[in-house]
Design a protein around this motif. Structure first.
Motif, PDB file in Angstrom:
ATOM      1  N   GLY A 244      54.203  69.904 -25.247  1.00 29.88           N
ATOM      2  CA  GLY A 244      54.898  68.651 -25.484  1.00 29.88           C
ATOM      3  C   GLY A 244      54.576  67.537 -24.513  1.00 29.88           C
ATOM      4  O   GLY A 244      55.322  66.551 -24.431  1.00 29.88           O
ATOM      5  N   PHE A 245      53.440  67.649 -23.787  1.00 32.78           N
ATOM      6  CA  PHE A 245      53.037  66.575 -22.877  1.00 32.78           C
ATOM      7  C   PHE A 245      52.189  65.554 -23.625  1.00 32.78           C
ATOM      8  O   PHE A 245      51.541  65.873 -24.627  1.00 32.78           O
ATOM      9  N   ALA A 246      52.175  64.325 -23.092  1.00 31.18           N
ATOM     10  CA  ALA A 246      51.469  63.240 -23.771  1.00 31.18           C
ATOM     11  C   ALA A 246      49.973  63.523 -23.846  1.00 31.18           C
ATOM     12  O   ALA A 246      49.337  63.263 -24.869  1.00 31.18           O
ATOM     13  N   ASP A 247      49.410  64.065 -22.755  1.00 30.78           N
ATOM     14  CA  ASP A 247      47.987  64.376 -22.723  1.00 30.78           C
ATOM     15  C   ASP A 247      47.721  65.326 -21.556  1.00 30.78           C
ATOM     16  O   ASP A 247      48.636  65.726 -20.835  1.00 30.78           O
ATOM     17  N   GLN A 248      46.451  65.668 -21.363  1.00 27.07           N
ATOM     18  CA  GLN A 248      46.074  66.610 -20.316  1.00 27.07           C
ATOM     19  C   GLN A 248      46.413  66.078 -18.931  1.00 27.07           C
ATOM     20  O   GLN A 248      46.853  66.825 -18.050  1.00 27.07           O
ATOM     21  N   SER A 249      46.241  64.786 -18.717  1.00 24.87           N
ATOM     22  CA  SER A 249      46.540  64.194 -17.420  1.00 24.87           C
ATOM     23  C   SER A 249      48.029  64.300 -17.097  1.00 24.87           C
ATOM     24  O   SER A 249      48.423  64.613 -15.958  1.00 24.87           O
ATOM     25  N   HIS A 250      48.861  64.043 -18.100  1.00 23.20           N
ATOM     26  CA  HIS A 250      50.310  64.148 -17.926  1.00 23.20           C
ATOM     27  C   HIS A 250      50.703  65.576 -17.562  1.00 23.20           C
ATOM     28  O   HIS A 250      51.531  65.814 -16.662  1.00 23.20           O
ATOM     29  N   LEU A 251      50.096  66.548 -18.224  1.00 25.34           N
ATOM     30  CA  LEU A 251      50.354  67.951 -17.904  1.00 25.34           C
ATOM     31  C   LEU A 251      49.915  68.279 -16.478  1.00 25.34           C
ATOM     32  O   LEU A 251      50.667  68.906 -15.721  1.00 25.34           O
ATOM     33  N   SER A 252      48.718  67.871 -16.097  1.00 23.68           N
ATOM     34  CA  SER A 252      48.188  68.197 -14.769  1.00 23.68           C
ATOM     35  C   SER A 252      49.058  67.638 -13.665  1.00 23.68           C
ATOM     36  O   SER A 252      49.306  68.314 -12.656  1.00 23.68           O
ATOM     37  N   ARG A 253      49.530  66.403 -13.839  1.00 22.85           N
ATOM     38  CA  ARG A 253      50.391  65.799 -12.819  1.00 22.85           C
ATOM     39  C   ARG A 253      51.662  66.620 -12.631  1.00 22.85           C
ATOM     40  O   ARG A 253      52.111  66.845 -11.500  1.00 22.85           O
ATOM     41  N   ASN A 254      52.251  67.061 -13.713  1.00 25.65           N
ATOM     42  CA  ASN A 254      53.501  67.813 -13.603  1.00 25.65           C
ATOM     43  C   ASN A 254      53.282  69.231 -13.098  1.00 25.65           C
ATOM     44  O   ASN A 254      54.119  69.767 -12.364  1.00 25.65           O
ATOM     45  N   LEU A 255      52.171  69.851 -13.442  1.00 26.79           N
ATOM     46  CA  LEU A 255      51.876  71.171 -12.881  1.00 26.79           C
ATOM     47  C   LEU A 255      51.719  71.086 -11.381  1.00 26.79           C
ATOM     48  O   LEU A 255      52.201  71.957 -10.632  1.00 26.79           O
ATOM     49  N   ARG A 256      51.028  70.040 -10.903  1.00 28.68           N
ATOM     50  CA  ARG A 256      50.881  69.885  -9.454  1.00 28.68           C
ATOM     51  C   ARG A 256      52.221  69.623  -8.792  1.00 28.68           C
ATOM     52  O   ARG A 256      52.504  70.119  -7.699  1.00 28.68           O
ATOM     53  N   ALA A 257      53.073  68.837  -9.451  1.00 26.09           N
ATOM     54  CA  ALA A 257      54.382  68.518  -8.875  1.00 26.09           C
ATOM     55  C   ALA A 257      55.260  69.760  -8.756  1.00 26.09           C
ATOM     56  O   ALA A 257      55.974  69.935  -7.771  1.00 26.09           O
ATOM     57  N   PHE A 258      55.202  70.647  -9.761  1.00 23.05           N
ATOM     58  CA  PHE A 258      56.061  71.825  -9.769  1.00 23.05           C
ATOM     59  C   PHE A 258      55.440  73.005  -9.042  1.00 23.05           C
ATOM     60  O   PHE A 258      56.130  73.760  -8.370  1.00 23.05           O
ATOM     61  N   TYR A 259      54.120  73.187  -9.196  1.00 20.99           N
ATOM     62  CA  TYR A 259      53.490  74.416  -8.717  1.00 20.99           C
ATOM     63  C   TYR A 259      52.313  74.132  -7.785  1.00 20.99           C
ATOM     64  O   TYR A 259      51.451  74.983  -7.616  1.00 20.99           O
ATOM     65  N   GLY A 260      52.294  72.964  -7.195  1.00 25.85           N
ATOM     66  CA  GLY A 260      51.149  72.582  -6.370  1.00 25.85           C
ATOM     67  C   GLY A 260      50.800  73.592  -5.308  1.00 25.85           C
ATOM     68  O   GLY A 260      49.651  73.995  -5.134  1.00 25.85           O
ATOM     69  N   ARG A 261      51.791  74.057  -4.553  1.00 29.68           N
ATOM     70  CA  ARG A 261      51.510  74.992  -3.464  1.00 29.68           C
ATOM     71  C   ARG A 261      51.049  76.340  -4.005  1.00 29.68           C
ATOM     72  O   ARG A 261      50.111  76.937  -3.494  1.00 29.68           O
ATOM     73  N   LEU A 262      51.685  76.814  -5.068  1.00 29.84           N
ATOM     74  CA  LEU A 262      51.285  78.091  -5.656  1.00 29.84           C
ATOM     75  C   LEU A 262      49.867  78.018  -6.202  1.00 29.84           C
ATOM     76  O   LEU A 262      49.054  78.907  -5.958  1.00 29.84           O
ATOM     77  N   LEU A 263      49.549  76.942  -6.939  1.00 26.88           N
ATOM     78  CA  LEU A 263      48.225  76.813  -7.507  1.00 26.88           C
ATOM     79  C   LEU A 263      47.173  76.676  -6.419  1.00 26.88           C
ATOM     80  O   LEU A 263      46.064  77.188  -6.530  1.00 26.88           O
ATOM     81  N   SER A 264      47.534  75.990  -5.314  1.00 27.05           N
ATOM     82  CA  SER A 264      46.622  75.866  -4.189  1.00 27.05           C
ATOM     83  C   SER A 264      46.326  77.208  -3.576  1.00 27.05           C
ATOM     84  O   SER A 264      45.198  77.536  -3.211  1.00 27.05           O
ATOM     85  N   LYS A 265      47.366  78.062  -3.438  1.00 27.42           N
ATOM     86  CA  LYS A 265      47.164  79.402  -2.884  1.00 27.42           C
ATOM     87  C   LYS A 265      46.214  80.198  -3.768  1.00 27.42           C
ATOM     88  O   LYS A 265      45.319  80.874  -3.297  1.00 27.42           O
ATOM     89  N   LYS A 266      46.431  80.158  -5.094  1.00 30.28           N
ATOM     90  CA  LYS A 266      45.590  80.918  -6.005  1.00 30.28           C
ATOM     91  C   LYS A 266      44.132  80.442  -5.931  1.00 30.28           C
ATOM     92  O   LYS A 266      43.205  81.244  -5.998  1.00 30.28           O
ATOM     93  N   LYS A 267      43.951  79.159  -5.767  1.00 29.21           N
ATOM     94  CA  LYS A 267      42.601  78.602  -5.742  1.00 29.21           C
ATOM     95  C   LYS A 267      41.805  79.143  -4.576  1.00 29.21           C
ATOM     96  O   LYS A 267      40.597  79.334  -4.652  1.00 29.21           O
ATOM     97  N   HIS A 268      42.478  79.418  -3.443  1.00 32.94           N
ATOM     98  CA  HIS A 268      41.782  79.854  -2.245  1.00 32.94           C
ATOM     99  C   HIS A 268      41.793  81.361  -2.068  1.00 32.94           C
ATOM    100  O   HIS A 268      41.327  81.866  -1.057  1.00 32.94           O
ATOM    101  N   GLN A 269      42.352  82.088  -3.033  1.00 33.56           N
ATOM    102  CA  GLN A 269      42.351  83.556  -2.927  1.00 33.56           C
ATOM    103  C   GLN A 269      41.007  84.125  -3.353  1.00 33.56           C
ATOM    104  O   GLN A 269      40.328  83.584  -4.177  1.00 33.56           O
TER     105      GLN A 269
END
Length: 291
Positions: A266-291
């Motif tokens: 239900g997001f307007a577009d991919q950019s809208h989704l990415s911004r909200n994923l970073r806002a909610f899960y930024g630290r978690l996603l950052s950890k996964k990226k460096h594992q």
């Protein structure tokens, strides 16, 4: 009072897969773990339970059966407190690693702290709602988290005393929160279930708050206040949280492009989704990226 450390974590009434390190006590059992993403099948406890989600990136879902046999489902995000009534059949699904503290509170201790106060079903509150202007309880939460992390170097008495104090405080502030909801006339459990289910059925669509008010069977002018009194969130914020959770589910499932996930959630577009994923899960996603 009896006390012991049980690190096997497979004694009834705790479900298989429960990896809590536990301090047992007649009044309040205390458990601590950093859970991986996993699923606990339906089970019951013979004590009332508080689950304290310690990390902002924690993300879980609880499903429970009501007296009439129907199911209710709620998300539990980081830095929330979840109360579960004793003997209530429920299951838990953890979508992300979750440092947590669990308090299993006896009926006698509950009645001693909060007499004549009925405790039913499941209640979820954000720390900001429960601990506002309550530095003592906030301090106890942080102390309990630190003591649990150091449990192998401490005498069980330290954890037992801290757990009893924290359990008593949570009972008191939960009772105060319940009184506020009753005073502010929050939504009934069935109304809240209908609204939650409708949101998730229409999560890929754009809809208005008046449509949720219609589902709940009340006027638009009263819906926002009642909804926030029951959930701790304004309707728009709650909807956003559900969209982000749906997107994360689809990401974990795999096989879809980000643009497709954005549409399905239900997001307007991919950019809208990415911004909200970073806002909610930024630290978690950052950890996964460096594992």
């Amino acid at each position: 009072m009896s006390q012991s450390i049980d690190s096997t974590c497979r004694n009834p009434p705790y479900p298989a897969g429960d990896c809590l390190v536990r301090i047992n006590d007649e009044s309040v059992d205390i458990g601590y773990a950093v859970h991986p993403a996993h699923y606990w099948e339906e089970h019951v406890h013979d004590r009332h339970q508080f689950i304290l989600m310690l990390d902002a990136c924690s993300d879980a879902e609880i499903t429970w059966r009501m007296a009439d046999g129907s199911q209710c489902k709620r998300r539990v995000s980081g830095q929330q407190v979840c109360f579960i009534e004793k003997n209530l059949p429920h299951s838990l699904r953890w979508y992300a690693p979750a440092p947590l503290v669990c308090l299993y509170i006896s009926e006698a201790f509950m009645a001693q702290i909060s007499p004549n106060d009925g405790w039913k079903d499941v209640a979820i509150h954000h720390w900001g709602e429960l601990l506002a202007c309550d530095l003592l309880t906030l301090g106890l939460v942080l102390l309990m988290a630190e003591l649990c992390r150091q449990h192998d170097r401490l005498h069980p008495l330290h954890l037992r005393v801290a757990g009893i104090f924290l359990g008593a405080q949570l009972i008191r502030i939960r009772s105060r929160a319940k009184a506020r909801v009753q005073k502010s006339a929050g939504l009934q459990n069935m109304q809240l279930k209908l609204v939650h289910d409708w949101i998730n059925e229409h999560i890929s669509e754009r809809f208005e708050i008046w449509e949720l008010a219609r589902v709940a069977g009340i006027s638009r002018s009263h819906f926002g206040r009642k909804f926030k009194a029951s959930t701790g969130y304004a309707p728009q914020r709650y909807i956003l949280i559900q969209r982000v959770h749906r997107a994360l589910e689809l990401l974990q499932r795999g096989g879809m492009r980000m643009s497709e996930i954005a549409t399905q959630a239900g997001f307007a577009d991919q950019s809208h989704l990415s911004r909200n994923l970073r806002a909610f899960y930024g630290r978690l996603l950052s950890k996964k990226k460096h594992q």
